[in-house]
Design an enzyme around this catalytic site. Structure first.
Site, PDB file in Angstrom:
ATOM      1  N   TRP A 145     -19.280  17.377   9.580  1.00 17.50           N
ATOM      2  CA  TRP A 145     -18.237  17.067   8.547  1.00 17.50           C
ATOM      3  C   TRP A 145     -18.391  17.834   7.238  1.00 17.50           C
ATOM      4  O   TRP A 145     -19.440  17.804   7.018  1.00 17.50           O
ATOM      5  CB  TRP A 145     -18.456  15.538   8.293  1.00 17.50           C
ATOM      6  CG  TRP A 145     -17.753  14.588   9.258  1.00 17.50           C
ATOM      7  CD1 TRP A 145     -17.559  14.790  10.430  1.00 17.50           C
ATOM      8  CD2 TRP A 145     -17.576  13.070   9.166  1.00 17.50           C
ATOM      9  NE1 TRP A 145     -17.040  13.816  11.335  1.00 17.50           N
ATOM     10  CE2 TRP A 145     -17.304  12.752  10.434  1.00 17.50           C
ATOM     11  CE3 TRP A 145     -18.031  12.229   7.992  1.00 17.50           C
ATOM     12  CZ2 TRP A 145     -16.933  11.333  10.650  1.00 17.50           C
ATOM     13  CZ3 TRP A 145     -17.539  10.902   8.448  1.00 17.50           C
ATOM     14  CH2 TRP A 145     -17.220  10.520   9.592  1.00 17.50           C
ATOM     15  N   LYS A 148     -13.592  18.628  10.109  1.00 16.12           N
ATOM     16  CA  LYS A 148     -14.594  18.878  10.928  1.00 16.12           C
ATOM     17  C   LYS A 148     -14.824  20.206  11.530  1.00 16.12           C
ATOM     18  O   LYS A 148     -14.152  20.643  12.336  1.00 16.12           O
ATOM     19  CB  LYS A 148     -14.334  17.895  12.288  1.00 16.12           C
ATOM     20  CG  LYS A 148     -14.630  16.428  11.946  1.00 16.12           C
ATOM     21  CD  LYS A 148     -14.460  15.528  13.148  1.00 16.12           C
ATOM     22  CE  LYS A 148     -14.256  14.189  12.598  1.00 16.12           C
ATOM     23  NZ  LYS A 148     -13.001  13.678  12.772  1.00 16.12           N
ATOM     24  N   GLU A 173      -5.809  -3.002  -1.528  1.00 23.20           N
ATOM     25  CA  GLU A 173      -6.531  -4.096  -0.766  1.00 23.20           C
ATOM     26  C   GLU A 173      -7.677  -4.900  -1.516  1.00 23.20           C
ATOM     27  O   GLU A 173      -8.276  -5.717  -0.914  1.00 23.20           O
ATOM     28  CB  GLU A 173      -6.935  -3.417   0.654  1.00 23.20           C
ATOM     29  CG  GLU A 173      -5.877  -3.083   1.421  1.00 23.20           C
ATOM     30  CD  GLU A 173      -5.372  -1.776   1.574  1.00 23.20           C
ATOM     31  OE1 GLU A 173      -5.624  -1.044   0.410  1.00 23.20           O
ATOM     32  OE2 GLU A 173      -4.903  -0.970   2.476  1.00 23.20           O
ATOM     33  N   THR A 232       0.809  -1.214  -0.076  1.00 23.80           N
ATOM     34  CA  THR A 232      -0.014   0.194   0.040  1.00 23.80           C
ATOM     35  C   THR A 232       0.813   1.306  -0.057  1.00 23.80           C
ATOM     36  O   THR A 232       2.217   1.251   0.435  1.00 23.80           O
ATOM     37  CB  THR A 232      -1.084   0.245   1.360  1.00 23.80           C
ATOM     38  OG1 THR A 232      -0.189   0.012   2.513  1.00 23.80           O
ATOM     39  CG2 THR A 232      -1.858  -1.030   1.502  1.00 23.80           C
TER      40      THR A 232
HETATM   41  P1  AMP Z   1      -4.655   2.850  -3.313  1.00 29.06           P
HETATM   42  O1  AMP Z   1      -4.741   1.704  -2.594  1.00 29.06           O
HETATM   43  O2  AMP Z   1      -3.390   3.516  -3.366  1.00 29.06           O
HETATM   44  O3  AMP Z   1      -4.926   2.567  -4.598  1.00 29.06           O
HETATM   45  O4  AMP Z   1      -5.538   3.762  -2.793  1.00 29.06           O
HETATM   46  C1  AMP Z   1      -6.685   3.572  -2.473  1.00 29.06           C
HETATM   47  C2  AMP Z   1      -7.899   4.944  -1.996  1.00 29.06           C
HETATM   48  O5  AMP Z   1      -7.909   5.731  -3.286  1.00 29.06           O
HETATM   49  C3  AMP Z   1      -9.218   4.612  -1.674  1.00 29.06           C
HETATM   50  O6  AMP Z   1      -9.394   4.302  -0.580  1.00 29.06           O
HETATM   51  C4  AMP Z   1      -9.690   6.006  -1.949  1.00 29.06           C
HETATM   52  O7  AMP Z   1      -9.538   6.801  -0.817  1.00 29.06           O
HETATM   53  C5  AMP Z   1      -8.984   6.710  -3.110  1.00 29.06           C
HETATM   54  N1  AMP Z   1      -9.606   6.352  -4.393  1.00 29.06           N
HETATM   55  C6  AMP Z   1      -9.439   5.502  -5.307  1.00 29.06           C
HETATM   56  N2  AMP Z   1     -10.446   5.589  -6.238  1.00 29.06           N
HETATM   57  C7  AMP Z   1     -11.010   6.684  -6.224  1.00 29.06           C
HETATM   58  C8  AMP Z   1     -11.919   7.474  -6.834  1.00 29.06           C
HETATM   59  N3  AMP Z   1     -12.629   7.093  -7.893  1.00 29.06           N
HETATM   60  N4  AMP Z   1     -12.649   8.546  -6.107  1.00 29.06           N
HETATM   61  C9  AMP Z   1     -12.124   8.906  -4.916  1.00 29.06           C
HETATM   62  N5  AMP Z   1     -11.224   8.306  -4.169  1.00 29.06           N
HETATM   63  C10 AMP Z   1     -10.620   7.169  -4.945  1.00 29.06           C
END
Ligand code: AMP
Length: 547
Positions: A449, A444, A331, A186
């Site tokens: 929120w 906040k 994940e 991650t």
């Molecule tokens: P990663 O594991 O680096 O791909 O990050 C995942 C996170 O990216 C998610 O939990 C979201 O917070 C953000 N994310 C992925 N796709 C989107 C989307 N289309 N809109 C908003 N946030 C997104």
């Protein structure tokens, strides 16, 4: 009573066997680090992947051991995807944009035995090689002619020589589909990154689901150019989908600027692409400046961060390219939702349709999701209630590699484990999920929120704005109030007051930022996302005029 059907393990190698037999002649085109365009077929991919499997075994890698890559999107990386995972070893794709210390941490944690790398990353590998505890061999992914004359890396091997030293007489081993196939860490903004260990089964199920018409909608008639890197959640599964359906694949290699991408889109007849919003900004800036249109591209998947509606509109109205907004996580392999329309939406006005399309979308079958409040109670799917998003399904992580961080799952009354995504969202009556924020980015204000994504989406629609981030700034009365951080387009002008006025009538008054600051660039993380933690640090002493 048991069913009486054949039982075959779901293995990644079966995709390649299928591709060679059923669309062996289909092309794979790559812009190479060497600078030229390389072309070959799925048949060639299959032959060379078998050689790679033998070469990796010859280097002493055993089933279950990990092999690292630091590489762009290209055919050699694809050969490693199939050659390593297919042989029973585990492909660990490292993100070369990470800090060298994190690269060392991750490679050590994963116990990588061999490290394959594109020549672009020679300086990075030279800088870390001596610190890597488990790596026994370093392999430069190039031919003899492009090997460095001198290097600090001990006994550096040449990819092409390793591959060509093998013949392709190799039968893919059969094993339990639950065995590990690949590993991705991650991007973790706090603490060390955690590993997500995919299995052959999870990858195969994800591949079936990703190819569906209401997912990525990939077919044999498509030409797909994944801009999303193969080092970030398996390029959203596209390398596997490609073999399953037989698309013509086009890899951009290291050249991700607007001009290089555009040339490849046009020269290769690309019909579909996929990437994070920041990449498309560069491409649209180039096409805008040069008055260009796309002659073959009809859709693009945008995800990884929220796609601003202004970007969707530009793609659709100016270029005739449909945007598929998608959401997922490392994940989750990564696909969770894709925003495709239902029949009733086809009758909507363009503005109403855009409101639906800017949501993150509906779940792909296989993923289940729900939102909960602070007490863990499930919230209604009414498009109003917002809470933390939880997911479950066969391609969603059960625990992190080596048990880091303990048990991440939250149990429901039936004892089923749900993965808390850390995203705050709403789900509407049609099942469309909309993210309002990362839980750690939520602002906040007086106990209520404020979702930063809505504010950023509005700011991004201003013609002078190249990029916008909304963060919480300290306020003595309300605890936190929104501060808008803006990067202007080159040559464009907008003042603080004009920017604030732009919000009038578009958002509740108390959601309007208290202040606007202009900076040259917003810090981006290793996967192209805005690093709001860094912005919060930069502006931690910012005095709001309302304070
Ligand atoms: P990663 O594991 O680096 O791909 O990050 C995942 C996170 O990216 C998610 O939990 C979201 O917070 C953000 N994310 C992925 N796709 C989107 C989307 N289309 N809109 C908003 N946030 C997104």
């Amino acid at each position: 009573m048991l069913g009486q059907m054949q039982s075959h393990p779901l293995l990644i190698s079966t995709l390649l066997v299928h591709a060679e037999r059923h669309h062996g002649e289909q092309q794979i085109v790559s812009r190479r680090v060497e600078g030229d365009i390389h072309r070959y077929t799925y048949k060639d991919l299959a032959v060379r992947s078998r050689k790679v499997a033998k070469a990796v075994a010859a280097l002493g890698v055993k089933a279950g051991q990990t092999v690292g890559t630091l590489a762009w999107n290209g055919y050699r990386h694809l050969e490693l995807y199939y050659g390593v995972s297919g042989s029973g070893a585990v492909l660990h794709t490292l993100n070369p944009r990470l800090h060298p210390d994190q690269v060392v941490y991750i490679a050590d944690h994963a116990e990588d035995q061999v490290l394959f790398f594109d020549m672009t990353f020679l300086p990075l590998v030279e800088a870390v090689a001596a610190r890597l505890k488990t790596v026994k061999h370093f392999v430069a992914m190039t031919d003899r002619a492009h090997m460095p004359a001198q290097t600090k890396i001990p006994k550096l091997l040449c990819y092409e020589e390793l591959v060509e030293a093998q013949d392709d007489k190799y039968a893919w081993p059969q094993f339990d589909e639950n065995l590990a196939s690949s590993l991705c860490y991650t991007s973790g903004t706090t603490g060390n990154p955690k590993g997500v260990l995919y299995s052959h089964r999870s990858t195969m199920l994800h591949t079936y689901a990703a190819a569906l018409p209401d997912s990525l909608n990939a077919s044999a008639r498509d030409v797909i150019l994944p801009v999303v890197p193969m080092f970030h959640v398996n390029a959203w599964g596209l390398p596997y989908v490609a073999c399953m359906v037989g698309v013509k694949l086009v890899f951009p290699g290291p050249a991700l600027d607007g001009k290089s991408l555009y040339e490849l889109f046009e020269n290769e007849g690309v019909t579909m692409s996929a990437g994070v919003p920041t990449v498309w900004q560069g491409l649209l800036a180039y096409t805008d400046a040069n008055n260009l249109k796309f002659s073959t591209m009809n859709r693009t998947v945008i995800g990884g961060s929220a796609c601003p509606p202004a970007m969707m509109e530009a793609f659709e109205q100016k270029y005739g390219v449909q945007v598929l907004h998608a959401w997922g996580m490392t994940e989750m392999s990564p696909l969770g939702t894709v925003c495709t329309l239902k029949p009733k939406h086809l009758k909507l006005s363009p503005a109403e349709r855009m409101a639906v399309q800017s949501k993150q979308g509906r779940v792909v079958f296989g993923v289940d999701m729900k939102i909960i409040d602070g007490d863990g109670e499930e919230l209604p799917r009414d498009g109003k209630a917002s809470g933390e998003l939880l997911v479950k399904g066969p391609w969603i992580v059960a625990k992190y590699f080596k048990g880091e961080g303990g048990d991440p799952l939250v149990k429901d009354e039936q004892g089923q484990g749900w993965f808390p995504t850390g995203d705050v969202s709403m789900i509407d009556t049609d099942g469309y999920m909309q993210i309002t924020d990362r839980s750690k980015d939520v602002i906040k204000s007086g106990g209520e929120w404020i979702g930063s994504i809505d504010i950023e989406n509005i700011a991004m629609a201003h013609p002078a704005v190249a990029m916008a981030a909304c963060i919480a700034a300290f306020h003595p009365k309300w605890d936190e109030r929104p501060l808008l951080v803006v990067v202007k387009k080159p040559g464009a002008e907008v003042t603080r007051d004009e920017m604030l006025k732009f919000f009038e009538g578009k958002i509740a008054k108390w959601w309007t930022p208290d202040d606007v600051v202009f900076i040259d660039a917003i810090p981006l993380g290793a996967t192209g996302k805005m690093q709001k933690n860094k912005l919060r640090e930069m502006f931690k002493d910012h005095k709001l005029p309302t304070a």
